[in-house]
Design a protein around this motif. Structure first.
Motif, PDB file in Angstrom:
ATOM      1  N   ASP A   1     -22.844  13.702  24.204  1.00 38.71           N
ATOM      2  CA  ASP A   1     -21.824  13.794  23.148  1.00 38.71           C
ATOM      3  C   ASP A   1     -20.436  13.495  23.692  1.00 38.71           C
ATOM      4  OD1 ASP A   1     -23.408  14.313  20.969  1.00 38.71           O
ATOM      5  OD2 ASP A   1     -22.843  16.423  20.781  1.00 38.71           O
ATOM      6  N   LEU A   2     -20.128  14.014  24.873  1.00 34.70           N
ATOM      7  CA  LEU A   2     -18.809  13.781  25.462  1.00 34.70           C
ATOM      8  C   LEU A   2     -18.584  12.293  25.713  1.00 34.70           C
ATOM      9  CD1 LEU A   2     -16.142  14.879  26.602  1.00 34.70           C
ATOM     10  CD2 LEU A   2     -17.298  15.103  28.813  1.00 34.70           C
ATOM     11  N   VAL A   3     -19.578  11.623  26.261  1.00 35.54           N
ATOM     12  CA  VAL A   3     -19.448  10.184  26.522  1.00 35.54           C
ATOM     13  C   VAL A   3     -19.277   9.437  25.199  1.00 35.54           C
ATOM     14  CG1 VAL A   3     -20.664   8.144  27.388  1.00 35.54           C
ATOM     15  CG2 VAL A   3     -20.633  10.247  28.742  1.00 35.54           C
ATOM     16  N   GLY A   4     -20.048   9.798  24.180  1.00 34.84           N
ATOM     17  CA  GLY A   4     -19.894   9.171  22.858  1.00 34.84           C
ATOM     18  C   GLY A   4     -18.533   9.456  22.254  1.00 34.84           C
ATOM     19  N   TRP A   5     -18.063  10.691  22.424  1.00 34.42           N
ATOM     20  CA  TRP A   5     -16.748  11.076  21.902  1.00 34.42           C
ATOM     21  C   TRP A   5     -15.667  10.195  22.536  1.00 34.42           C
ATOM     22  CZ3 TRP A   5     -11.837  12.400  22.948  1.00 34.42           C
ATOM     23  CH2 TRP A   5     -11.103  13.084  21.974  1.00 34.42           C
ATOM     24  N   VAL A   6     -15.693  10.085  23.858  1.00 37.41           N
ATOM     25  CA  VAL A   6     -14.677   9.307  24.572  1.00 37.41           C
ATOM     26  C   VAL A   6     -14.740   7.839  24.156  1.00 37.41           C
ATOM     27  CG1 VAL A   6     -13.938   8.482  26.850  1.00 37.41           C
ATOM     28  CG2 VAL A   6     -14.549  10.880  26.537  1.00 37.41           C
ATOM     29  N   ASN A   7     -15.925   7.286  24.074  1.00 35.79           N
ATOM     30  CA  ASN A   7     -16.085   5.886  23.685  1.00 35.79           C
ATOM     31  C   ASN A   7     -15.461   5.626  22.309  1.00 35.79           C
ATOM     32  OD1 ASN A   7     -17.008   3.264  24.207  1.00 35.79           O
ATOM     33  ND2 ASN A   7     -18.898   3.637  23.081  1.00 35.79           N
ATOM     34  N   HIS A   8     -15.711   6.513  21.372  1.00 39.20           N
ATOM     35  CA  HIS A   8     -15.174   6.331  20.028  1.00 39.20           C
ATOM     36  C   HIS A   8     -13.683   6.691  19.941  1.00 39.20           C
ATOM     37  CE1 HIS A   8     -19.355   5.721  19.188  1.00 39.20           C
ATOM     38  NE2 HIS A   8     -18.975   5.157  18.056  1.00 39.20           N
ATOM     39  N   PHE A   9     -13.222   7.587  20.797  1.00 41.06           N
ATOM     40  CA  PHE A   9     -11.786   7.855  20.886  1.00 41.06           C
ATOM     41  C   PHE A   9     -11.063   6.575  21.301  1.00 41.06           C
ATOM     42  CE2 PHE A   9      -8.009   8.922  23.365  1.00 41.06           C
ATOM     43  CZ  PHE A   9      -7.326   9.761  22.503  1.00 41.06           C
ATOM     44  N   LEU A  10     -11.599   5.905  22.310  1.00 39.62           N
ATOM     45  CA  LEU A  10     -10.996   4.653  22.782  1.00 39.62           C
ATOM     46  C   LEU A  10     -10.984   3.599  21.682  1.00 39.62           C
ATOM     47  CD1 LEU A  10     -12.520   4.525  26.374  1.00 39.62           C
ATOM     48  CD2 LEU A  10     -10.104   4.862  25.782  1.00 39.62           C
ATOM     49  N   LEU A  11     -12.046   3.554  20.886  1.00 40.29           N
ATOM     50  CA  LEU A  11     -12.090   2.618  19.759  1.00 40.29           C
ATOM     51  C   LEU A  11     -11.004   2.958  18.740  1.00 40.29           C
ATOM     52  CD1 LEU A  11     -13.428   0.319  18.162  1.00 40.29           C
ATOM     53  CD2 LEU A  11     -15.061   2.011  17.290  1.00 40.29           C
ATOM     54  N   GLY A  12     -10.905   4.229  18.385  1.00 45.31           N
ATOM     55  CA  GLY A  12      -9.905   4.653  17.397  1.00 45.31           C
ATOM     56  C   GLY A  12      -8.483   4.429  17.861  1.00 45.31           C
ATOM     57  N   ILE A  13      -8.186   4.799  19.099  1.00 44.64           N
ATOM     58  CA  ILE A  13      -6.813   4.629  19.591  1.00 44.64           C
ATOM     59  C   ILE A  13      -6.500   3.143  19.775  1.00 44.64           C
ATOM     60  CG2 ILE A  13      -7.182   4.834  22.092  1.00 44.64           C
ATOM     61  CD1 ILE A  13      -4.652   6.694  22.076  1.00 44.64           C
ATOM     62  N   GLY A  14      -7.511   2.369  20.126  1.00 46.12           N
ATOM     63  CA  GLY A  14      -7.315   0.925  20.270  1.00 46.12           C
ATOM     64  C   GLY A  14      -6.985   0.260  18.945  1.00 46.12           C
ATOM     65  N   LEU A  15      -7.567   0.753  17.859  1.00 42.14           N
ATOM     66  CA  LEU A  15      -7.237   0.225  16.539  1.00 42.14           C
ATOM     67  C   LEU A  15      -5.822   0.614  16.124  1.00 42.14           C
ATOM     68  CD1 LEU A  15     -10.610   0.853  14.674  1.00 42.14           C
ATOM     69  CD2 LEU A  15      -9.611  -1.375  15.259  1.00 42.14           C
ATOM     70  N   ALA A  16      -5.421   1.833  16.475  1.00 38.61           N
ATOM     71  CA  ALA A  16      -4.083   2.306  16.115  1.00 38.61           C
ATOM     72  C   ALA A  16      -2.999   1.742  17.028  1.00 38.61           C
ATOM     73  CB  ALA A  16      -4.046   3.837  16.153  1.00 38.61           C
ATOM     74  N   GLN A  17      -3.347   1.477  18.291  1.00 34.28           N
ATOM     75  CA  GLN A  17      -2.395   0.974  19.289  1.00 34.28           C
ATOM     76  C   GLN A  17      -3.008  -0.252  19.984  1.00 34.28           C
ATOM     77  OE1 GLN A  17       0.716   1.970  20.139  1.00 34.28           O
ATOM     78  NE2 GLN A  17       0.672   3.478  18.499  1.00 34.28           N
ATOM     79  N   PRO A  18      -2.964  -1.416  19.334  1.00 36.33           N
ATOM     80  CA  PRO A  18      -3.640  -2.595  19.886  1.00 36.33           C
ATOM     81  C   PRO A  18      -3.180  -3.011  21.283  1.00 36.33           C
ATOM     82  CG  PRO A  18      -2.872  -3.004  17.644  1.00 36.33           C
ATOM     83  CD  PRO A  18      -2.340  -1.671  18.053  1.00 36.33           C
ATOM     84  N   LYS A  19      -1.983  -2.613  21.691  1.00 37.70           N
ATOM     85  CA  LYS A  19      -1.472  -3.020  23.013  1.00 37.70           C
ATOM     86  C   LYS A  19      -1.657  -1.924  24.058  1.00 37.70           C
ATOM     87  CE  LYS A  19       1.748  -6.208  20.974  1.00 37.70           C
ATOM     88  NZ  LYS A  19       3.088  -6.668  20.810  1.00 37.70           N
ATOM     89  N   ILE A  20      -2.568  -1.017  23.808  1.00 38.79           N
ATOM     90  CA  ILE A  20      -2.754   0.115  24.711  1.00 38.79           C
ATOM     91  C   ILE A  20      -3.172  -0.320  26.114  1.00 38.79           C
ATOM     92  CG2 ILE A  20      -5.168   0.662  24.201  1.00 38.79           C
ATOM     93  CD1 ILE A  20      -3.875   3.658  24.020  1.00 38.79           C
ATOM     94  N   ASN A  21      -3.840  -1.440  26.238  1.00 41.30           N
ATOM     95  CA  ASN A  21      -4.271  -1.932  27.556  1.00 41.30           C
ATOM     96  C   ASN A  21      -3.103  -2.298  28.454  1.00 41.30           C
ATOM     97  OD1 ASN A  21      -6.969  -1.656  26.954  1.00 41.30           O
ATOM     98  ND2 ASN A  21      -7.149  -3.739  26.187  1.00 41.30           N
ATOM     99  N   ARG A  22      -1.948  -2.508  27.878  1.00 36.33           N
ATOM    100  CA  ARG A  22      -0.784  -2.943  28.656  1.00 36.33           C
ATOM    101  C   ARG A  22       0.049  -1.793  29.197  1.00 36.33           C
ATOM    102  NH1 ARG A  22       0.849  -7.487  24.333  1.00 36.33           N
ATOM    103  NH2 ARG A  22      -1.015  -8.756  24.584  1.00 36.33           N
ATOM    104  N   LEU A  23      -0.276  -0.572  28.819  1.00 28.80           N
ATOM    105  CA  LEU A  23       0.494   0.577  29.282  1.00 28.80           C
ATOM    106  C   LEU A  23       0.251   0.815  30.769  1.00 28.80           C
ATOM    107  CD1 LEU A  23      -0.048   3.089  26.364  1.00 28.80           C
ATOM    108  CD2 LEU A  23       1.977   1.719  26.821  1.00 28.80           C
ATOM    109  N   LYS A  24       1.301   1.112  31.495  1.00 29.07           N
ATOM    110  CA  LYS A  24       1.202   1.311  32.949  1.00 29.07           C
ATOM    111  C   LYS A  24       1.565   2.736  33.367  1.00 29.07           C
ATOM    112  CE  LYS A  24       0.329  -3.031  33.732  1.00 29.07           C
ATOM    113  NZ  LYS A  24      -1.048  -3.419  33.658  1.00 29.07           N
TER     114      LYS A  24
END
Length: 180
Positions: free
Chosen positions: A98-121
């Motif tokens: 469940d934790l791994v699934g939670w994290v995976n879907h958290f990343l999906l949700g935040i990625g949709l809300a913050q499309p440039k999240i990969n660029r944060l340093k």
């Protein structure tokens, strides 16, 4: 709105409605959307698109999803750091999954809300990188369960704190009035 969500009952509703996601994964997705700063009604369309091909949910399930969203939002905004992950209370291996699934879907949700999240340093960028590593976690059922349980609790708390860090980064959380 209820102050708690019954994980098992919510999972049953998702299965009955042929939704291919667990309650933990849905909570992770909603948490990611909220942590990413999305607070308008577009979250509903994102959830319908992701879970049900854009179709309307059964009224009972729709109400449960709304309750989960509002409870999660309330927990994020609570100044006592009450945000908690919605995970199974079953055996340790189910909780890890469940934790791994939670994290995976958290990343999906935040990625949709913050499309440039990969660029944060900064700290948030590093935390997102860490979450991506957590998704790759695995275990062997022959592993020492006590050690695995301790590691699970440490990682779960890190994920919880990271979600709150992301929320603080992308949301205006100072709700005190401005005095002139």
């Amino acid at each position: 709105m209820s102050d708690t969500i019954n994980y098992d009952e919510f999972n049953r509703q998702l299965v009955q409605n042929k939704i291919g996601i667990t309650a933990a994964e849905l909570h992770g997705f909603l948490s990611g959307i909220l942590a990413g700063g999305n607070h308008d009604e577009s979250w509903r369309s994102l959830v319908k698109d992701m879970l049900n091909n854009g179709q309307v949910f059964d009224a009972s399930l729709d109400e449960q999803i709304k309750n989960l969203y509002h409870l999660t939002k309330q927990q994020f905004f609570n100044e006592n750091f009450e945000f908690e992950l919605l995970l199974s209370s079953h055996d340790l291996f189910a909780q890890i999954d469940d934790l791994v699934g939670w994290v995976n879907h958290f990343l999906l949700g935040i990625g949709l809300a913050q499309p440039k999240i990969n660029r944060l340093k900064d700290d948030v960028g590093e935390a997102i990188y860490d979450l991506r590593q957590i998704v790759k976690l695995g275990y062997d059922e022959s592993d020492d369960e006590q050690e695995l349980g301790f590691a699970f609790e440490e990682i779960k708390e890190y994920v919880r704190i990271t979600a709150m860090l992301c929320f603080d980064e992308f949301n205006e959380t100072d709700i005190s009035p401005t005095i002139h």
